[in-house]
Design an enzyme around this catalytic site. Sequence first.
Site: not given
Length: 476
Positions: A175, A177, A204, A294, A327
Amino acid sequence: MSPQTETKASVGFKAGVKDYKLTYYTPEYETKDTDILAAFRVTPQPGVPPEEAGAAVAAESSTGTWTTVWTDGLTSLDRYKGRCYHIEPVPGEADQYICYIAYPLDLFEEGSVTNMFTSIVGNVFGFKRSRALRLEDLRIPPAYAKTFQGPPHGIQVERDKLNKYGRPLLGCTIKPKLGLSAKNYGRACYECLRGGLDFTKDDENVNSQPFMRWRDRFVFCAEAIYKAQAETGEIKGHYLNATAGTCEEMIKRAAFARELGVPIVMHDYLTGGFTANTSLSYYCRDNGLLLHIHRAMHAVIDRQKNHGMHFRVLAKALRMSGGDHIHSGTVVGKLEGEREITLGFVDLLRDDFIEKDRSRGIFFTQDWASMPGVIPVASGGIHVWHMPALTEIFGDDSVLQFGGGTLGHPWGNAPGTAANRVALEACVQARNEGRDLAREGNEIIKAACKWSPELAAACEVWKEIKFEGSKAMDTL
């Protein structure tokens, strides 16, 4: 009218519209081991009987159309049609029904999730006889499952590649991101990997933007991996997102990752598409790359309980299409997930044989016929206080992924990762000693703080953090 036409017209064909239930509702049907079975939550339009609504779904997702056609006589509808074979009301919901539909295996192309979904959910969700429609579960027969490669490697092969056993793996999403330069991004990766994580991760939507082109990111992240490995003696990885605008570009990025010698790449399988995902999965198996998946865009499809598709179906589809991680929600963090339902599809990802269990949302017994398993990834609003619950809920074969819960540490990235690693090791040791993580979790973390100032600082920062909200949208 010619005699020939008169003869054809007199043999079994009558033009016009007839109720679907006359042909596609067959409660006497006994399902076959080779059938694909589907459980749809159907909300019929007012005045439409559930039998007609269920039969309409069966028809429009298999051989039927809105009117009788001549060419029905050129094939065997009894062999190829879908059948609504059982209907039951949804407890506590007015005018909602679970309609069970059986599809003959011959309706589907081998090894193609794309074709399977195009048939089963491609055209029926806007159908007028239903006010709302949700696909709750699918039973994939072993005969069809064996036509898929499945995950590129699977759980055991991944552990062997990483030489890591007996605990969950730890990850972190870098982060912010978006907005970092490639060099600063690589620096953050190094600090996290050096501090004790197994993986760092592209988010993503990190692809190849003006502030950080993909090739630069790949190079700096590979440098971070090699430097952290040399200093820690542990194998490290970074999920390099290969998702791109074309399949050709995606494979080119994966090939560059292979040339760099990194262990894992990543794909956004819903926005990228099942065809692209399956292609990348084949490439990863052939070239020794792990594949992290993802699920970006999943909540558009699965969040509403009355319409769309449950994530357990998307999870099964991913296992067939191919991915080593996906995920799965956390149960305890910022992203929605009810415990028993979540554990139900976690088992569908990892295990080889899963019994029907409606209390966990599993409508059918599923036999994967030795297809490799997928590691669930818990991420989204989790921090060190969640570690005991995550370890207890997800077990060893999981990735626990902390983004803000790593990079938000008051002392920086490396202390944040050290705090997470110490918390995990403390929970695993306590579990192995027979302690109850659910009941004693806070005490275990507090005790570990005494010999880890990094963990103590993290515990102080996040002691008050909770993600409050209404109950989970999903219901049985």
